[in-house]
Scaffold this active site. Structure first.
Site, short mmCIF file in Angstrom:
data_model
loop_
_atom_site.label_atom_id
_atom_site.label_comp_id
_atom_site.label_asym_id
_atom_site.label_seq_id
_atom_site.Cartn_x
_atom_site.Cartn_y
_atom_site.Cartn_z
N GLY A 205 41.64 19.31 30.62
CA GLY A 205 40.86 18.77 31.72
C GLY A 205 40.53 17.32 31.48
O GLY A 205 40.92 16.73 30.47
N GLN A 206 39.80 16.79 32.44
CA GLN A 206 39.44 15.39 32.39
C GLN A 206 37.93 15.33 32.24
O GLN A 206 37.21 15.72 33.15
CB GLN A 206 39.89 14.72 33.69
CG GLN A 206 39.57 13.26 33.79
CD GLN A 206 40.62 12.40 33.11
OE1 GLN A 206 41.81 12.72 33.15
NE2 GLN A 206 40.20 11.31 32.49
N GLY B 27 34.18 13.30 31.16
CA GLY B 27 33.53 12.09 31.60
C GLY B 27 34.10 10.83 30.96
O GLY B 27 34.08 9.77 31.55
N GLY C 219 37.22 10.76 29.08
CA GLY C 219 38.62 10.83 28.67
C GLY C 219 39.15 12.23 28.85
O GLY C 219 38.51 13.07 29.47
N LYS D 90 38.23 16.37 22.73
CA LYS D 90 37.92 15.38 23.75
C LYS D 90 38.21 14.02 23.17
O LYS D 90 37.58 13.60 22.20
CB LYS D 90 36.43 15.47 24.07
CG LYS D 90 36.15 15.88 25.46
CD LYS D 90 34.68 15.92 25.71
CE LYS D 90 34.45 16.71 26.98
NZ LYS D 90 33.10 16.57 27.47
N ASP E 159 22.85 14.98 32.23
CA ASP E 159 23.94 15.23 33.18
C ASP E 159 24.19 16.73 33.31
O ASP E 159 25.31 17.21 33.13
CB ASP E 159 25.20 14.48 32.74
CG ASP E 159 26.22 14.38 33.88
OD1 ASP E 159 25.82 14.59 35.06
OD2 ASP E 159 27.40 14.12 33.59
#
Ligand SMILES: *[C@@H]1O[C@H](CO)[C@@H](O)[C@H](O)[C@H]1NC(C)=O
Ligand SMILES: *[C@@H]1O[C@H](CO)[C@@H](O)[C@H](O)[C@H]1NC(C)=O
Ligand SMILES: *[C@@H]1O[C@H](CO)[C@@H](O)[C@H](O)[C@H]1NC(C)=O
Ligand SMILES: *[C@@H]1O[C@H](CO)[C@@H](O)[C@H](O)[C@H]1NC(C)=O
Ligand SMILES: *[C@@H]1O[C@H](CO)[C@@H](O)[C@H](O)[C@H]1NC(C)=O
Ligand SMILES: *[C@@H]1O[C@H](CO)[C@@H](O)[C@H](O)[C@H]1NC(C)=O
Length: 939
Positions: free
Chosen positions: A615-616, A618, A620, A636, A731
């Site tokens: 996945g992508q 926040g 990278g 990550k 977040d």
């Protein structure tokens, strides 16, 4: 001759000490606190021997209570007490228990103006081992200086040694009058397990023949059965016939207790009784478990039926379960109990009422109610703890050395450091007793501290020789024995460790110690010529052997290096300290994982050249990977960096590898290698919560959503409360809540926003506000000052996503926040219009309503009106209990009763709003008018 005498005296004193702290033949320990040194007496009532507490604790001051408060009728136990004016934590050590066995712990308190100040302490805390037992709140037992209170817990003890500790919470000087320990059969009280203890709220014997508390010897476990009668409402029943015993009896209420019962005076009436929740500092509404004992005392006609409904809280107040019960036959033991706490409330009322089939009124013989106490804290490794206690006793260390050496961290013993691994108990890693006036020899107990890395005993008056067993401590890298009075030579094992470089020993300024640059041969010669003949050849042997081992060691190392080059992936610890201790076995490998730092090359190998993108994130991409042991991980990676924030990144990564909670995605390690920065996480196979809500996966059933809500709330609560200083996530959103294969929720990306938000394009970047549109706390936006309440706000939005299954910003016809949308509908009482249709009707409308209400409280515009994460967790916990409910949680002690009939009447009746309001906000529950029978537990 002299040494032998000493030995004899030592043995004698040891055995006296031994018998005084030893449980008696029944396994009982009965302590009368504050009794003079060796005093003991036989209690008139129980014929049990009570002993002084002097051998169980080494702090505190004994006192007698003021003579005016002596109770002519009371037990002698409360005439003296021990008071603890010094130190935060003071403990009693109970030894020779059976590890893994269930015990009753009972503490008694009577202030009696012992200090002449006429001012009782307000409260203090009690612990059993490292687990919180209860607050001791003196006002529970009335306002008199002579009111007496007893607190009891049923706990499975993890070790053969348990400490009972009093904690000064700043509300007055802790004291204790009596402490009793009684072993239980393991099969008794099945609700008490290694993870859960029971705190007694009340134990009643209905309508006993005489008004005395029933205990030992009537009850072989010496439980206290408090007499209870209510002549205005209840008639007493009794028998002298034997109550049969049964093969499997989970409670073994004494026969004398079961031989009496109450029944309503009015044959069509009911038996009503209850209790109020007794708040604990961190738990305003504890969960309760009950045991109701029933025995038919009347020989009934063949077709006569005694049957009744047992209802907890009637439906107009709170949705209580109802269970229809028929006591087993004449003089047979029967009981009804629950295994999981009832839905939490501030008041509980049982009503026992005959069913329409029943020809006879209800009965009740005895009743017990407990709250649950989690006992999941793990104390210091028991061998380490025992060694530390022995060291403390030997040197009479005057420090805060009380209770568990490492746990909790805030009360860890001074001059010690501990390691706290994810799995396994804390270990003692360093001891620094430099300049503490220690005398005598070096305790062999140091050699039992198997995880010890650093030992400093310098600048004391230690005598005798250096024990060789220290060389067997694999992790030990530094010993400082300088500035003492040690003699003899440095033992062979230690010399070997010094020579192979695995140990650093400092021993300067020990005038009598034999070393290379010391004239000890002279000293030795004077003492005994033989010594030279022994020492010299020994030295030669030592040199030869150490050279041989050095060669072996070097050979082995080369072999190892060669071997490892053949492996696909090798991961080496980066920092020096780890390098030195990495050959130390299981514990070290755990510690290694905890602090793991990867190189970029290693990450390449782990991810097979960054092959599969998960996945992508926040900052990278996230890649799939496997560690060398096969563990799947998520990597990550941030590919480019500026200098800004690197220090913060490293600092935070270090902190985060030490934060562990089952609802936080575990960080396995990190990488800071040149321009590369990366984080290595545990792998969460079910992806983000957002994917499930958006329907990419099969829609989640409501119960699952509720569990996810509770679990993520627990993760956030931990960040806020378990971390010091509190970590603000900043977040919180459904894409930062990840699910594992078992659909357990874990919070991701916590705490890192600080280091990473400098680079983040995806965030709103006005000034320094971080977060994701739709989730950002308006107050934070205005003040640019994030607080834990900002996370609460964002979490409220996640709750709304779970309830509605909608995106956080709705776009029909124009953009509108989900909060706004839900508020509008709920204001019109339209809960059905809000709930995700994909859940069909697989939910309890009261519970959904309640969750929506919690969400709206969380998203209140001003932060002061929002609950804390701890409040949210407590309320979601109630929701889970309501939803999953004790519908199946009814147990009887006999087999002729139907198990499946607890049910919540209110659910069927559709009075959703009333019920949910009451359930959600217990403060609105009014006190009922019935007599709850909450008088002090006196005897
Ligand atoms: C308490 O009273 C007993 C008996 O009266 C006496 O022997 C004892 O010394 C007293 N203890 C204290 C601490 O004053
Ligand atoms: C003690 O109990 C009283 C009344 O039950 C309560 O108001 C008070 O907050 C309690 N104090 C503590 C420290 O638990
Ligand atoms: C009270 O009752 C118990 C149990 O029935 C009995 O053992 C005891 O002797 C009684 N005591 C008195 C004072 O009657
Ligand atoms: C007995 O109880 C019933 C139902 O609670 C009540 O209607 C009746 O008046 C009571 N009778 C007496 C004599 O108290
Ligand atoms: C007893 O409980 C059952 C099952 O909940 C219920 O159907 C019945 O009406 C109750 N009877 C009385 C008299 O309350
Ligand atoms: C050693 O003991 C002597 C005599 O008891 C004392 O004067 C001295 O200060 C002690 N030294 C250390 C380092 O504790």
């Amino acid at each position: 001759m002299a040494p032998r005498w000493w030995l004899l005296i030592l043995c004698l004193t040891a055995s006296v000490h031994h018998t005084r702290t030893q449980p008696d033949s029944k396994g009982f320990i009965s302590i009368d606190c504050g009794l003079q040194g060796e005093e003991s007496y036989v209690d008139e009532e129980t014929k049990l021997v009570y002993v002084s507490d002097a051998a169980f604790t080494d702090t505190g001051t004994p006192y007698n209570i003021s003579a005016e408060y002596f109770r002519p009728w009371g037990s002698r136990n409360v005439r003296s007490l021990r008071s603890f004016p010094d130190g935060v934590r003071n403990c009693y050590t109970l030894r020779s228990l059976v590890s893994g066995l269930k015990y009753i712990f009972r503490a008694t308190f009577l202030y009696g103006n012992y200090d002449g100040l006429n001012q009782r302490p307000v409260s203090f805390d009690l612990y059993i081992g490292v687990n919180f037992w209860t607050v001791v709140n003196m006002s529970w037992w009335g306002s008199g200086q002579d009111s007496m209170g007893t607190l009891e817990a049923i706990v499975v003890v993890p070790h053969d040694l348990v400490q009972v500790c009093l904690i000064n919470t700043g509300e007055g000087t802790p004291f204790i009058s009596g402490l009793e320990l009684r072993p239980l059969k393991m099969s008794l009280y099945p609700q008490a397990t290694a993870e859960v203890g029971l705190l007694l709220r009340s134990r009643r014997n209905y309508a006993p023949i005489n008004e005395t508390t029933m205990r030992y010897p009537d009850d072989p476990y010496d439980r206290l059965w408090i007499p209870w009668s209510r002549a205005t409402d209840w008639a007493a029943m009794s028998t002298t016939a034997r109550v049969d015993s049964v093969d499997v009896d989970y409670f073994e209420a004494p026969m004398a207790v079961l031989q009496t019962a109450v029944t309503p005076l009015n044959a069509s009436g009911s038996i009503t009784f209850g209790w109020n929740a007794q708040p604990q500092p961190n738990n305003p509404l504890p969960g309760y478990l009950t045991v109701l004992h029933f025995v038919e005392l009347q020989l009934l006609d063949r077709d006569a039926v005694r049957q009744f409904n047992i209802t907890l809280n009637d439906e107009s107040r709170f949705p209580g379960p109802t269970y229809t019960y028929t006591p087993p036959g004449y003089l047979n033991r029967g009981c009804v109990y629950n295994s999981f706490p009832y839905p939490r409330g501030s008041t509980y009322i049982f009503t026992i009422k005959a069913t329409t089939n029943s020809m006879l009124p209800p009965i009740l013989n005895a009743f017990e109610v407990f709250s649950v106490i989690p006992t999941t804290n793990v104390g210091t490794d028991i061998q380490d703890a025992s060694a530390a206690m022995a060291i403390k006793a030997k040197y009479k260390v005057q420090k805060n050395w009380m209770g568990d050496p490492c746990f909790p961290k805030t009360m860890a013993w001074d001059s010690m450091n501990c390691s706290y691994a994810t799995a396994g108990p804390p270990r003692i890693t360093t001891i620094n007793l430099s300049s503490n006036g220690l005398d005598g020899d070096i305790s062999s107990s140091f050699a039992n501290l198997k995880a010890l890395k650093y030992l400093n005993l310098s600048n004391n008056n230690l005598t005798g020789s250096i024990p060789d067993v220290l060389s067997q401590l694999q992790s030990l890298t530094d010993i400082d024995l300088s500035d003492n009075q040690l003699n003899g030579s440095i033992p062979y094992g230690l010399l070997k460790r010094i020579q192979d470089g695995s140990l650093n020993l400092r021993h300067s300024n020990n005038p009598n110690l034999c070393t290379e640059d010391n004239s000890c041969q002279l000293v030795a010669k004077r003492k005994n010529k033989l010594a030279i003949y022994v020492v010299v050849p020994l030295l030669v042997i030592v040199v030869i052997v150490s050279m041989a081992t050095l060669v072996l060691f070097l050979l082995r190392r080369r072999k190892k290096q060669k071997g490892s080059m053949n492996n696909m992936v090798t991961i080496k610890p980066q920092n020096e300290e780890e390098m030195r201790t990495s050959h130390g076995g299981a514990n070290d490998s755990l510690r290694l994982v905890e602090n793991r730092r990867f190189t970029y090359k290693e990450l390449e190998m782990i991810t097979n050249g960054f092959e599969r993108v998960l996945g992508q994130g926040g900052f990278g991409r996230v890649y799939d990977g496997f560690l060398e042991d096969g563990t799947q991980v998520a990597v990550k990676l941030r590919s480019h960096s500026s200098n800004q924030g690197i220090k913060e990144f490293l600092a935070e990564a270090q902190i985060l590898t030490r934060i562990h909670h089952k609802n936080l995605v575990a960080m396995i390690g990190y990488c800071k290698d040149g321009e590369y920065m990366a984080l290595v996480y545990e792998y969460m196979s079910q992806g983000t919560l957002q994917m499930h809500i958006a329907g990419i996966h099969e829609s989640l059933p409501w119960r699952q959503r509720l569990r996810i809500a509770l679990e993520s709330a627990q993760g956030l609560e931990y960040l806020h409360k378990g971390c010091n200083p509190p970590l603000i996530h900043r977040d919180v959103k459904s894409t930062n809540i990840l699910l594992n294969a078992r659909l357990e929720a874990k919070i991701a990306d916590f705490g890192l926003s600080k280091a990473f938000d400098y680079y983040n394009e995806n965030y709103i970047s006005t000034n320094t506000i971080v977060g994701t549109p739709g989730y950002v706390d308006p107050e934070y936006q205005a003040t640019v000052q994030p607080t834990t309440k900002s996370d609460v706000y964002s979490f409220g939005v996640v709750l709304l996503e779970l309830v509605t299954g909608k995106p956080v910003i709705l776009s029909d016809p124009e953009p509108k926040s989900i909060i706004h949308w839900v508020r509008q509908r709920l204001a019109r009482g339209n809960i059905e219009g809000v709930v995700d249709v994909r859940m069909h009707d697989g939910y309890n409308v009261n519970v959904v309503w309640k969750v929506a209400e919690i969400a709206l409280k969380c998203t209140a515009h001003t932060s002061v009106h929002r609950p804390t994460m701890a409040d949210v967790v407590a309320q979601l916990q109630e929701c889970v209990e309501l939803e999953e409910g004790p519908t199946r949680d009814v147990n009887t002690c006999d087999s002729n009763n139907d198990y499946s009939r607890w049910n919540y009447n209110a659910y069927a009746s559709g009075k959703s709003t009333d019920v949910s309001r009451n359930a959600a906000f217990q403060t609105e529950l009014r006190m009922p008018t019935v007599d709850l029978g909450l008088a002090p537990a006196t005897r």
